[in-house]
Enzyme design. Structure first.
Site, short mmCIF file in Angstrom:
data_model
loop_
_atom_site.label_atom_id
_atom_site.label_comp_id
_atom_site.label_asym_id
_atom_site.label_seq_id
_atom_site.Cartn_x
_atom_site.Cartn_y
_atom_site.Cartn_z
N HIS A 6 -3.60 -5.19 0.41
CA HIS A 6 -2.99 -5.73 1.64
C HIS A 6 -3.00 -7.26 1.61
O HIS A 6 -3.93 -7.88 2.14
CB HIS A 6 -3.76 -5.25 2.87
N CYS A 26 0.82 -1.21 0.00
CA CYS A 26 0.00 0.00 0.00
C CYS A 26 0.86 1.26 0.00
O CYS A 26 1.45 1.57 -1.02
CB CYS A 26 -1.02 -0.05 1.13
N GLU A 81 -1.32 -9.28 3.29
CA GLU A 81 -1.17 -9.85 4.64
C GLU A 81 -2.52 -10.24 5.25
O GLU A 81 -2.58 -11.13 6.10
CB GLU A 81 -0.42 -8.88 5.56
N1 GLN Z 1 -2.08 6.54 2.74
C1 GLN Z 1 -2.17 5.78 1.54
C2 GLN Z 1 -3.53 5.92 0.88
O1 GLN Z 1 -4.48 6.30 1.51
C3 GLN Z 1 -1.84 4.31 1.80
C4 GLN Z 1 -2.80 3.63 2.70
C5 GLN Z 1 -2.28 2.33 3.25
O2 GLN Z 1 -1.08 2.12 3.30
N2 GLN Z 1 -3.16 1.48 3.70
O3 GLN Z 1 -3.65 5.65 -0.28
#
Ligand code: GLN
Length: 567
Positions: free
Chosen positions: A539, A413, A541
């Protein structure tokens, strides 16, 4: 599904003819979904989530369909707006709910997805009640904690049971018995038990039996007091699971049983374990599952099938190699902030028969001058998810280093977004490239805000959340790793790769190997000439379980292992 259908289904599922279970069929109260409530006493952090997940695993291994739900007594609607320092990781379900991290344990143990219905907070209960009040649904009545809030809690406690998809619902109550805010939940459990009738529900109370080193003794008094408090609320626990650092002698079990009004076989020892994945086997040894089934009047003739679990534990405990992974993030002081990532490494490590040592590195402490020293001795680097600009430049420095050193890199992310920014700045020469999350006026917004996000004002529950489809590019590393061309992964973000830069990136060697087929969002980037350099907007994970370690983690660990061998 009506009760009779449910019973027939139930018997079929256990491989029995309904006639094999005459006694079972004869009693109509035995054919409904059974409920187990797990409360906590004495102190927080005793591991209700792990005990619930372990019990669920044992019941599942005997052929029962089990799910676990968590009721949290705080007023936030969900933990989505909570700082990880407050609450640890926010776990996202397939259907896009932002939930408590215990749901991650449930999924990792059971290998069955949870949903929005599996995590309810006081905030959600009150919001529903207040909305109904505004609709005029209470017909002029005074709206009160009892019965309106407790009724709404009970309604939510029964939602999953009413789907007919489960034989047993385990409900974990967050907090500790005696907390003011958990009172309506305890009262709802008391009422629900009465409504369900005897033999259809039970309460497991998780408590602490501390060891006083100076006296050289285990002490039962806190347990007695905590059970007394539950009794004051009208709940007699059926089973006590006692967290302890030392084995509970028979005499002590007898004493707890006598003073807390439970059978001696209902005093279960839960001794500290070297890994949470040992707990189901420890509970099996204590016969927690058998005691539960007999109290719920359910047959226990299927012996637990835990072959896969034991195989996993065998590989986890007998690694043939060891690697060091740097986890670069900004919440590193609190291990719970990256819970699913560290657990995914445990699954992937076991799969590779390799011990994965995760070293947390604070991204705020990384600079161009010290990056080599900070990442010394590592075999791979994972740059963590996150929000906001704190520590961002350290993440970018770490990525530059591992890209140039050909050290395995995995970005999740925000970690993926940082990899894009780093590549733009240092390979494409767009020196001011940034994400507009960090710099709204950047000349080169290589990470920009998603169109659908631009109008949104409220922060809670409004990110791009939950499961989305992603198509993998033929011939890419991602496609080889997943072994298929279409995947789904879970998301939690507002920003995205800016497609107007895609051609430039691909020409220079960073390719978009995963694309959302509906809206063309870039979901995976990877480098062509690097042994392992992958960033995912999602994600992974959150989908790694004991039974199904996530392929990206498994392959990242394998890549780090070959890097360490070459070193
Ligand atoms: N802050 C980033 C976004 O909102 C990444 C979010 C995250 O790592 N879950 O896109």
């Amino acid at each position: 599904m009506n009760p009779v259908q449910n019973n027939v289904f139930y018997c079929l599922r256990l491989g029995n003819k309904p006639s094999d279970n005459k006694a079972f069929l004869a009693n109509p109260t035995d054919i409904m979904t059974k409920y187990i409530f797990v409360t906590g006493g004495v102190t927080s952090s005793l591991g209700k989530g792990i005990i619930s997940a372990s019990l669920a695993k044992l019941l599942q291994s005997r052929g029962y369909r089990v799910t676990i739900q968590k009721f949290d007594p705080y007023i936030n609607i969900d933990p989505g707006t909570l700082n990880p320092y407050e609450h640890g990781e926010c776990y996202v379900t397939e259907d896009g709910a932002e939930t408590d991290l215990d749901l991650g344990h449930y999924e990792r143990f059971l290998n069955v997805p949870t949903s929005k219905a599996n995590n309810i907070t006081t905030g959600r209960i009150y919001q529903n009640v207040i909305n109904k009040e505004r609709e005029g649904a209470y017909l002029g009545k005074t709206v009160q904690v009892v019965p309106h809030i407790t009724d709404e809690i009970k309604r939510n406690m029964k939602i999953l049971g009413e789907t007919g998809d489960y034989d047993i619902i385990i409900t974990e109550l967050g907090g500790t018995v005696g907390d003011i805010e958990s009172l309506p939940f305890i009262e709802a459990v008391r009422q629900l038990r009465w409504e369900l009738g005897s033999g259809n529900s039970l309460v497991i109370h998780l408590t602490l039996v501390p060891y006083l080193a100076a006296a050289g003794e285990l002490k039962t008094k806190p347990t007695q007091h905590s059970v007394k408090m539950l009794l004051e609320y009208g709940i007699q626990p059926d089973i006590l699971v006692c967290r302890t650092e030392h084995h509970l002698p028979q005499e002590l079990r007898k004493k707890i049983a006598l003073f807390c009004n439970v059978n001696i076989n209902a005093v279960i020892e839960s001794i500290d374990a070297s890994t949470i994945y040992d707990v189901p086997l420890l509970m099996l040894k204590e016969q927690l599952d058998k005691t539960v089934l007999s109290k719920l009047k359910l047959p226990n003739k299927n012996e637990p099938d835990l072959e896969n679990w034991k195989d996993f534990l065998g590989r986890l405990k007998n690694p043939t190699a060891e690697i060091n992974i740097g986890l670069v993030g900004k919440y590193v002081e609190l291990p719970d902030a990256y819970k699913s990532i560290t657990e995914a490494f445990i699954h992937a490590g076991a799969k590779n028969e390799c011990k994965v040592k995760v070293k947390c590195i604070h991204s705020e402490n990384i600079s161009a001058e010290n990056v080599a020293e900070k990442l010394k001795g590592l075999d791979g680097v994972l740059v963590a998810p996150g929000f906001g600009s704190r520590g961002i430049e350290g993440k970018i420095e770490a990525i530059k280093y591992v890209r140039e050193q050909q050290m395995p890199f995995f970005g999740i992310c925000l970690g993926m977004q940082c990899a894009v920014i780093e590549f733009a700045r240092n390979v494409l020469g767009l020196k001011e490239a940034h994400s507009i999350e960090m710099n709204e006026d950047t000349k080169d917004p290589v990470i920009s805000m998603m169109e659908e996000q631009k109008k949104i004002k409220n922060k809670g529950g409004t990110m791009r959340l939950g499961s989305y489809t992603c198509d993998l590019k033929k011939g890419s590393k991602a496609a080889a790793i997943y072994g298929k061309s279409r995947i789904t992964e879970r998301h939690r973000h507002r920003y995205e790769f800016n497609n107007s830069y895609l051609e430039q990136f691909e020409k220079a060697g960073m390719i978009a190997s995963g694309i959302n087929p509906e809206n063309n969002l870039v979901e995976i980037v990877e480098l062509k000439d690097h042994p392992f350099f992958i960033g995912g907007q999602f994600h992974p994970e959150l989908k790694s379980t004991v039974d199904n370690p996530h392929p990206l983690f498994v392959n990242f660990v394998a890549a780090a292992l070959s890097y360490s061998k070459k070193k």
